[in-house]
Write a protein that holds these residues in place. Sequence first.
Motif, short mmCIF file in Angstrom:
data_model
loop_
_atom_site.label_atom_id
_atom_site.label_comp_id
_atom_site.label_asym_id
_atom_site.label_seq_id
_atom_site.Cartn_x
_atom_site.Cartn_y
_atom_site.Cartn_z
N ASP A 299 17.91 15.75 53.45
CA ASP A 299 18.14 15.03 52.24
C ASP A 299 18.76 15.51 51.16
N PRO A 300 20.02 15.03 50.81
CA PRO A 300 20.80 15.46 49.77
C PRO A 300 20.01 15.46 48.29
N GLU A 301 19.25 14.31 48.10
CA GLU A 301 18.27 14.06 47.08
C GLU A 301 17.46 15.16 46.67
N ILE A 302 17.35 16.19 47.47
CA ILE A 302 16.20 17.46 47.21
C ILE A 302 16.96 18.28 46.12
N ARG A 303 18.43 18.31 46.03
CA ARG A 303 19.19 19.07 45.04
C ARG A 303 19.28 18.31 43.85
N VAL A 304 19.29 19.33 42.89
CA VAL A 304 19.30 18.58 41.52
C VAL A 304 20.82 18.13 41.07
N ASP A 305 21.78 19.05 42.03
CA ASP A 305 23.28 18.94 41.97
C ASP A 305 23.76 17.26 42.30
N TYR A 306 22.81 16.84 43.16
CA TYR A 306 23.02 15.56 43.68
C TYR A 306 23.07 14.33 42.69
N TYR A 307 21.99 14.69 41.91
CA TYR A 307 21.84 13.57 40.58
C TYR A 307 23.24 13.72 39.93
N LYS A 308 23.78 14.89 39.53
CA LYS A 308 24.67 15.15 38.82
C LYS A 308 25.89 14.64 39.39
N SER A 309 26.28 14.75 40.51
CA SER A 309 27.52 14.33 41.05
C SER A 309 27.52 12.90 41.33
N GLU A 310 26.40 12.24 41.88
CA GLU A 310 26.36 10.91 42.02
C GLU A 310 26.26 10.20 40.52
N VAL A 370 17.34 1.66 33.18
CA VAL A 370 17.60 2.42 32.05
C VAL A 370 19.13 2.33 31.40
N ILE A 371 20.03 2.21 32.61
CA ILE A 371 21.54 1.90 31.85
C ILE A 371 21.59 0.39 31.25
N ALA A 372 21.02 -0.32 31.64
CA ALA A 372 20.96 -1.69 31.19
C ALA A 372 20.54 -1.73 29.68
N THR A 373 19.56 -0.71 29.30
CA THR A 373 19.23 -1.01 27.96
C THR A 373 20.07 0.04 27.04
N MET A 374 21.15 0.69 27.68
CA MET A 374 21.74 1.38 26.81
C MET A 374 22.91 0.79 25.99
N SER A 375 23.31 0.95 24.93
CA SER A 375 24.49 0.37 24.19
C SER A 375 25.75 0.88 24.98
N ALA A 376 26.64 -0.26 24.41
CA ALA A 376 28.08 -0.11 25.45
C ALA A 376 28.81 1.23 25.11
N SER A 377 28.40 1.59 23.82
CA SER A 377 29.09 2.90 23.65
C SER A 377 28.41 4.05 24.12
N THR A 378 27.13 4.03 24.40
CA THR A 378 26.34 5.04 25.00
C THR A 378 26.84 5.27 26.25
N VAL A 379 26.95 3.94 27.24
CA VAL A 379 27.43 3.84 28.48
C VAL A 379 28.87 4.50 28.40
N TYR A 380 29.79 4.13 27.55
CA TYR A 380 31.13 4.85 27.48
C TYR A 380 30.88 6.25 27.43
N ASP A 381 30.20 6.80 26.50
CA ASP A 381 30.11 8.37 26.18
C ASP A 381 29.53 8.82 27.49
N LEU A 382 28.47 8.61 28.16
CA LEU A 382 27.91 9.29 29.26
C LEU A 382 28.77 9.13 30.60
N VAL A 423 23.65 1.46 38.86
CA VAL A 423 22.89 2.35 39.07
C VAL A 423 23.12 3.78 38.77
N LYS A 424 24.36 4.11 38.77
CA LYS A 424 24.74 5.55 38.46
C LYS A 424 26.23 5.41 38.20
N TRP A 425 26.69 6.54 37.66
CA TRP A 425 28.16 6.42 37.33
C TRP A 425 29.20 6.27 38.40
#
Length: 551
Positions: A299-310, A370-382, A423-425
């Motif tokens: 299960d790759p999702e056990i690793r914290v890295d997974y959430y970062k790279s996805e 979570v992403i749907a409630t972000m402003s366009a500018s937050t989406v851009y930054d993240l 869902v994710k970047w």
Amino acid sequence: MDNMKLADLLLPSIDKTPDYYTNLYPERNLKEGAMVTRYAPSPTGFQHLGGVFAALISERTAHQSGGIFYFRIEDTDKKREVAGAIEESTTTLRDFGIFFDEGVVDSKSEKGAYGPYKQSDRMEIYHAYVKDLIKKGLAYPCFCTEEELDETRKIQQELKINTGYHGKWAIHRNATFDEINENLSKGKPFVIRLKSPGDPNKRVICNDLIKGDISMPENDQDIVLLKTNGLPTYHLAHAVDDHLMRTTHVIRGEEWFSSLPIHLQLFEMLGFAVPKYAHIPTIMKMDGTSRRKLSKRKDPEIRVDYYKSEGYPLVSVTEYLSNLINSNFQEWRIEHADEPCANFTIILENMSKSGALFDILKLNDMSKDVIATMSASTVYDLYLAWAKENDTEVACLLTKNEDYAKKIFNIERENEKPRKDFVKWLDVKEHIEYFFDDFYKNSISAGTNFPDHILSEEVKIILDGYIAIYNHSDDADTWFSRVKELSEKLGYAKNGRVYKKNPDIYKGVVSDVAAVIRVALTNRTQTQDLYEVMQVMGEKRVIERLSQDFV
Ligand code: GLU
């Protein structure tokens, strides 16, 4: 036997007593009910989800009670230590927004008045407590070799009795001073063991805030306190640290629950008040119809890295974990849509005893919200921050076209029902790349996606007709009436109902015309709202794309 003499013989350089440390680290001055909790990982491997889960619970419960959350590194197993693991833990805590009041900041510095917070810097303290136990006749040196211990274990197994170092099998327990001295003068390696007063026929009640009260046999093993290299075992080190750091609640993985009889005994022998315990059930997942632990291998999702790279925004993960901690989180979220999830009050007693079930689809749904409630500018930054580490081509495009990108992210965003397509970047690129000319051109040259039933001559007729009526300053309604008008003029029904009544007299429906326009502009059969897409692309780009020769 002269225990004082033995203690000095074994630990000659230790001159401080437990009282010295108790005074040095006094009771904390906190309000009634304030909890002191800790996250205490061993730097022995990758960061896993269970660690973040435990840290999150510990941090939230401490802070919501007005207490202290501290970060301790348990690095006494030098053989298993992995380089860089301490930094990785601190980065993980920071990235997940888990703030600690005291503890190891990085491999060189720390903050807080109850330190050192790295166990390898606390050797003198552990030795002082062991020396005190030896003085009191509650601990002793054992010179057994690994081979001797293995041999004993085999005999015990054959006799079908409890294995380990206890009762008559604890052969160094009653050694005389002279015997010990002789072994020492021969240079024999030794460990220091606890002289356990336990009786396995008696039971001890282990109170746990999550599991409830569970009775277990008393511990009768003379457990090791100091290893041959002088380093403490987890049992000793955590007891001393949790006491001196004035921990009120030990919140840790349930794999430690079976050691609780040892720990309760050890706390008592050391004269420490017993903290409250909460053993967190392991995170499980469904595999077919059965539940199992998340596995490092499968299960790759056990690793914290997974959430970062996805590219999951880490707030999505903390949001999801909050929901795993207490199942009433979702009701709370509905009532408190705009609040950070840290405002949700965690109740340890309400955690599931059988282990939370991890479900990536549920995480994905929450992350979309979570992403749907972000402003366009937050989406851009993240998204840009993620792309800089994971997709430099996209990062470059975003940087060069900041305004354009923010407009793209704003499509169907700031309204009642924002679009939930990310869902994710990692997913974002496929949803936005056609806005950028190089991506778009490459896609067109690889083949167009016009509907199969519309021949290329017809595509040209539709696009020429559309260019003629296109007015970039139309509002959405006017634009759509024009498209309908054009469609009817070209022989397409204005809707499906009309078409079905007389399919023979129409070439198709207005949606076929819109599909051709959409593909010509984006080479996609599905996109965000076409009107908004064109508004963001701008008149020049729209006309350029529509008037090319599609072959
Ligand atoms: N170092 C232990 C581990 O990583 C910590 C357990 C605890 O929180 O006491 O499992």
